[in-house]
Scaffold this motif. Structure first.
Motif, PDB file in Angstrom:
ATOM      1  N   ALA A 388       0.979  -1.231  -0.071  1.00 17.32           N
ATOM      2  CA  ALA A 388       0.030  -0.031   0.271  1.00 17.32           C
ATOM      3  C   ALA A 388       0.976   1.324  -0.007  1.00 17.32           C
ATOM      4  O   ALA A 388       1.742   1.419   0.424  1.00 17.32           O
ATOM      5  CB  ALA A 388      -1.044   0.036   1.149  1.00 17.32           C
ATOM      6  N   TYR A 389       0.159   2.265  -0.487  1.00 17.52           N
ATOM      7  CA  TYR A 389       0.847   3.696  -0.540  1.00 17.52           C
ATOM      8  C   TYR A 389       0.431   4.240   0.577  1.00 17.52           C
ATOM      9  O   TYR A 389      -0.732   4.577   1.129  1.00 17.52           O
ATOM     10  CB  TYR A 389       0.655   4.353  -1.879  1.00 17.52           C
ATOM     11  N   PHE A 390       1.452   4.783   1.605  1.00 13.48           N
ATOM     12  CA  PHE A 390       1.210   5.583   2.832  1.00 13.48           C
ATOM     13  C   PHE A 390       1.351   6.961   2.650  1.00 13.48           C
ATOM     14  O   PHE A 390       2.390   7.476   2.235  1.00 13.48           O
ATOM     15  CB  PHE A 390       1.818   5.005   4.105  1.00 13.48           C
ATOM     16  N   PRO A 391       0.223   8.043   2.895  1.00 13.04           N
ATOM     17  CA  PRO A 391       0.665   9.427   2.958  1.00 13.04           C
ATOM     18  C   PRO A 391       1.291   9.970   4.120  1.00 13.04           C
ATOM     19  O   PRO A 391       1.268   8.799   5.333  1.00 13.04           O
ATOM     20  CB  PRO A 391      -0.697   9.965   2.793  1.00 13.04           C
ATOM     21  N   ARG A 392       1.664  11.009   4.300  1.00 12.36           N
ATOM     22  CA  ARG A 392       2.134  11.667   5.466  1.00 12.36           C
ATOM     23  C   ARG A 392       1.217  11.624   6.862  1.00 12.36           C
ATOM     24  O   ARG A 392       1.814  11.191   7.920  1.00 12.36           O
ATOM     25  CB  ARG A 392       2.772  13.114   5.384  1.00 12.36           C
ATOM     26  N   ALA A 393       0.021  11.447   6.409  1.00 15.33           N
ATOM     27  CA  ALA A 393      -0.913  11.432   7.766  1.00 15.33           C
ATOM     28  C   ALA A 393      -0.561   9.998   8.267  1.00 15.33           C
ATOM     29  O   ALA A 393      -1.324   9.988   9.613  1.00 15.33           O
ATOM     30  CB  ALA A 393      -2.345  11.504   7.218  1.00 15.33           C
ATOM     31  N   LEU A 394      -0.053   9.075   7.655  1.00 14.11           N
ATOM     32  CA  LEU A 394      -0.108   7.764   8.495  1.00 14.11           C
ATOM     33  C   LEU A 394       1.397   7.304   8.769  1.00 14.11           C
ATOM     34  O   LEU A 394       1.731   6.215   9.184  1.00 14.11           O
ATOM     35  CB  LEU A 394      -0.587   6.504   7.125  1.00 14.11           C
ATOM     36  N   PHE A 395       2.286   8.762   9.084  1.00 14.61           N
ATOM     37  CA  PHE A 395       3.671   8.225   9.188  1.00 14.61           C
ATOM     38  C   PHE A 395       3.872   8.051  10.667  1.00 14.61           C
ATOM     39  O   PHE A 395       4.965   7.836  11.149  1.00 14.61           O
ATOM     40  CB  PHE A 395       4.496   9.326   8.799  1.00 14.61           C
ATOM     41  N   ASP A 396       2.788   8.017  11.637  1.00 14.30           N
ATOM     42  CA  ASP A 396       3.042   7.587  12.807  1.00 14.30           C
ATOM     43  C   ASP A 396       2.880   6.167  13.036  1.00 14.30           C
ATOM     44  O   ASP A 396       2.615   5.603  14.153  1.00 14.30           O
ATOM     45  CB  ASP A 396       2.095   8.478  13.752  1.00 14.30           C
ATOM     46  N   THR A 397       2.423   5.440  11.798  1.00 14.56           N
ATOM     47  CA  THR A 397       2.381   4.018  12.049  1.00 14.56           C
ATOM     48  C   THR A 397       3.548   3.171  12.560  1.00 14.56           C
ATOM     49  O   THR A 397       4.701   3.591  11.754  1.00 14.56           O
ATOM     50  CB  THR A 397       1.868   3.318  10.764  1.00 14.56           C
ATOM     51  N   PRO A 398       3.590   2.359  13.608  1.00 15.50           N
ATOM     52  CA  PRO A 398       4.898   1.661  14.009  1.00 15.50           C
ATOM     53  C   PRO A 398       5.045   0.484  12.813  1.00 15.50           C
ATOM     54  O   PRO A 398       4.252  -0.117  12.294  1.00 15.50           O
ATOM     55  CB  PRO A 398       4.551   1.176  15.185  1.00 15.50           C
ATOM     56  N   PHE A 399       6.372   0.378  12.755  1.00 11.62           N
ATOM     57  CA  PHE A 399       6.949  -0.729  11.773  1.00 11.62           C
ATOM     58  C   PHE A 399       6.454  -2.045  12.669  1.00 11.62           C
ATOM     59  O   PHE A 399       7.163  -2.670  13.052  1.00 11.62           O
ATOM     60  CB  PHE A 399       8.003  -0.614  11.353  1.00 11.62           C
ATOM     61  N   ASP A 400       5.240  -2.671  12.238  1.00 10.56           N
ATOM     62  CA  ASP A 400       4.718  -3.736  12.964  1.00 10.56           C
ATOM     63  C   ASP A 400       3.592  -4.575  12.168  1.00 10.56           C
ATOM     64  O   ASP A 400       2.709  -3.913  11.583  1.00 10.56           O
ATOM     65  CB  ASP A 400       4.232  -3.265  14.241  1.00 10.56           C
ATOM     66  N   TYR A 401       3.557  -5.853  12.077  1.00 10.06           N
ATOM     67  CA  TYR A 401       2.990  -6.425  10.930  1.00 10.06           C
ATOM     68  C   TYR A 401       1.516  -6.234  11.344  1.00 10.06           C
ATOM     69  O   TYR A 401       0.712  -5.798  10.453  1.00 10.06           O
ATOM     70  CB  TYR A 401       3.138  -7.897  11.187  1.00 10.06           C
ATOM     71  N   GLU A 402       0.829  -6.326  12.588  1.00  9.78           N
ATOM     72  CA  GLU A 402      -0.381  -6.027  12.850  1.00  9.78           C
ATOM     73  C   GLU A 402      -0.916  -4.449  12.604  1.00  9.78           C
ATOM     74  O   GLU A 402      -1.822  -4.199  12.388  1.00  9.78           O
ATOM     75  CB  GLU A 402      -0.786  -6.511  14.199  1.00  9.78           C
ATOM     76  N   ALA A 403       0.186  -3.565  13.165  1.00  7.21           N
ATOM     77  CA  ALA A 403      -0.223  -2.213  12.863  1.00  7.21           C
ATOM     78  C   ALA A 403      -0.265  -1.737  11.297  1.00  7.21           C
ATOM     79  O   ALA A 403      -1.308  -0.813  11.222  1.00  7.21           O
ATOM     80  CB  ALA A 403       0.868  -1.328  13.495  1.00  7.21           C
ATOM     81  N   PHE A 404       0.522  -2.351  10.530  1.00  3.93           N
ATOM     82  CA  PHE A 404       0.338  -1.876   9.340  1.00  3.93           C
ATOM     83  C   PHE A 404      -0.944  -2.747   8.357  1.00  3.93           C
ATOM     84  O   PHE A 404      -1.547  -1.988   7.800  1.00  3.93           O
ATOM     85  CB  PHE A 404       1.534  -2.673   8.430  1.00  3.93           C
ATOM     86  N   ALA A 405      -1.325  -3.874   8.942  1.00  4.57           N
ATOM     87  CA  ALA A 405      -2.614  -4.284   8.548  1.00  4.57           C
ATOM     88  C   ALA A 405      -3.697  -3.665   9.014  1.00  4.57           C
ATOM     89  O   ALA A 405      -4.672  -3.418   8.233  1.00  4.57           O
ATOM     90  CB  ALA A 405      -2.599  -5.879   8.982  1.00  4.57           C
TER      91      ALA A 405
END
Length: 518
Positions: A388-405
């Motif tokens: 998926a393409y993530f915009p800057r609004a989602l840059f707080d997402t931690p690098f983690d399988y479940e967090a990205f899902a």
């Protein structure tokens, strides 16, 4: 006195002229009557500094880069063999911030050792995990890997220990370990770096997997586009066999395990495990229906472990240091470290190994240094061409399988591709569909036909043909492909398309068509 230097033989460094730099250093040393010994190591992963030349001064390695052949004379003039000051000097390699801030477990030796020296490998704790595994029962090895929390690093994130346990308990006269080294995702190069820079760690990991499951033969399946990795792995296997690490009695244990490299033709779909098995068997690389699972009936209908390079290369440190040590890194169900590959329009592209949990913004802005163009970041694709393409609004997402899902994304093979604000996201969505159409094995209709129709619909939107209706049709196609495709190629293609439509709707609203005057 002979001065030792390190010049990478990694494919990325070679592409930037590392062979020419090594040759220039040799010529200059001969001309000046200086004795040098050049070790062709793997890359440290700082690709913006390649070719990176390191000089051993005392007990430290001093880094210079990026070095070009015409820089070599001035380096000698500046006394770089003694660590002298020069505009290309980066100081002690270990103190470069990009490296110093990493947690290197899987890549602990990459760039440090001579890739084909087993003595070097042993000197940096190599084979310790295998030696411990030899003293353990198969079930105990499996339990250690399970307790570590290691999950498949190839994209699916499936628990490695569960897969091993299934193969251990499966009945079969023969069992196999298959390493999926068919690294086809855009922006990924971790598998290649391990195979070229530390091949013995993959050999050790596969041997441990063999001891754990009762498998006696392993295959590394990689692509023809990786000639340097193929050469390095093949040479390392010969060394390991000669030194008794592989063969009828692994390290004198009386337990057999051997392996070889097999080369595919570069079909993206052969990164899917069942298509890979077909290719290994000499058949067309087409996806198999499941069940049966490869763990029950895999290669030649025998129980088979199929793991990614990084998954298998992470096993030696788990057996060496223990499950608790490895599990202590990470967050949630994402344990251990992950080699993040940073590419695209980014200032500091390269490989960064760290524990799970850093935010996407930290990776892109602080580690990657923002865009190489200096323009604002618009989108980041995580997980290869199906991510998926993530915009800057989602840059707080931690690098983690479940967090990205949870954000409709996927980590995949941990490749990150950065785009600045000049990117056209409708064009990127079309590319995803076109990529799927070209790479589809053709076995299932949603992937084969859906992707072709997706390209046509994206073109209609771009040309202003009933844009609202075609946007709805594109979303409907994505839904059909996601839930109807036989494998992840068709099933994941909707991720880049839908994320582009969701987060960048302005790019899917072309300028109104101007009708020509009659």
């Amino acid at each position: 006195m002979t001065v030792k230097l390190y010049v990478p033989k990694d494919a990325a460094a070679l592409a930037l002229g590392a062979d020419r730099v090594a040759a220039a250093i040799e010529r200059e040393a001969i001309a000046r009557g200086v004795a040098v010994s050049i070790v062709r190591n793997g890359s440290r992963g700082m690709h913006w500094l390649e070719p990176l030349v390191e000089v051993v001064v005392g007990h430290e390695r001093i880094a210079y880069g990026p070095v070009r052949p015409d820089d070599v004379a001035s380096l000698f003039d500046a006394g770089f063999l003694e660590g002298g000051a020069h505009p290309l000097c980066r100081g002690a390699t270990k103190d470069i911030p990009f490296l110093k801030q990493q947690t290197r477990l899987t890549f602990a030796r990459c760039g440090i050792v001579d890739p084909l020296s087993l003595d070097d490998y042993r000197r940096f704790r190599g084979l310790t995990g295998l030696e411990k595994a030899i003293e353990m029962a198969p079930g105990d090895i499996v339990r250690e890997v399970t307790d570590s929390g290691l999950r498949g690093r190839g994209g699916a994130g499936f628990p490695t220990g569960i897969k091993w346990k299934t193969v251990l308990e499966a009945a079969g006269e023969r069992k196999y370990i298959v390493c999926n080294a068919d690294e086809g995702d855009s922006g990924t190069f971790a598998d290649r770096m391990i195979m070229e820079g530390d091949p013995f760690v993959l050999i050790e990991g596969m041997a441990i997997a063999g001891l754990a499951t009762g498998a006696t033969m392993g295959f590394i399946y990689t692509r023809s586009e990786y000639p340097h990795a193929i050469a390095a792995m093949s040479a390392a296997i010969e060394v390991a066999r000669r030194e008794g690490v592989l063969g009828p009695s692994v390290l004198g244990s009386g337990r057999a395990f051997d392996m070889e490299v097999r080369v595919g033709a570069g079909a993206y779909v052969c990164g899917e495990e069942t298509a890979l098995l077909n290719s290994l068997e000499g058949k067309r690389g087409v996806v198999r229906a499941k069940p049966p699972l490869p763990a029950h009936k895999g290669l030649f209908d025998c129980p088979t472990v199929i793991n990614n390079v990084i998954s298998l290369a992470s096993v030696p440190v788990i057996l060496d240091r223990g499950a608790a040590f490895y599990r202590d890194f990470g967050m949630g169900r994402s344990r251990g470290t992950i080699p993040i590959q940073i590419a695209g329009n980014v200032k500091h592209g390269g490989l960064y190994e760290t524990a799970f949990g850093l935010s996407l913004g930290e990776i892109v802005d602080h580690i990657g240094g923002g865009t190489a163009s200096g323009r604002p970041v618009k989108a980041v694709q995580v997980g290869g061409p199906l991510g998926a393409y993530f915009p800057r609004a989602l840059f707080d997402t931690p690098f983690d399988y479940e967090a990205f899902a949870a954000k409709d994304g996927l980590i995949g093979h941990a490749g990150i591709v950065v785009f600045d604000d000049t990117v056209d996201m409708l064009h990127q969505a079309r590319f995803a569909m076109e990529f799927c159409a070209i790479e589809s094995c053709g076995k299932c209709t949603p992937c084969r036909i859906g992707s072709t129709r997706g390209v046509e619909v994206a073109d209609n939107i771009a040309h202003g043909v009933e844009p609202e209706k075609n946007r709805e049709l594109l979303a409907d196609l994505c839904n059909t492909m996601k839930f109807g495709s036989l494998c992840a190629l068709g099933g994941f293609t909707p991720y880049p398309v839908m994320s582009a439509m969701t987060h960048f709707p302005e790019d899917f609203t072309p300028a109104p068509r101007v009708e020509a005057a009659e």
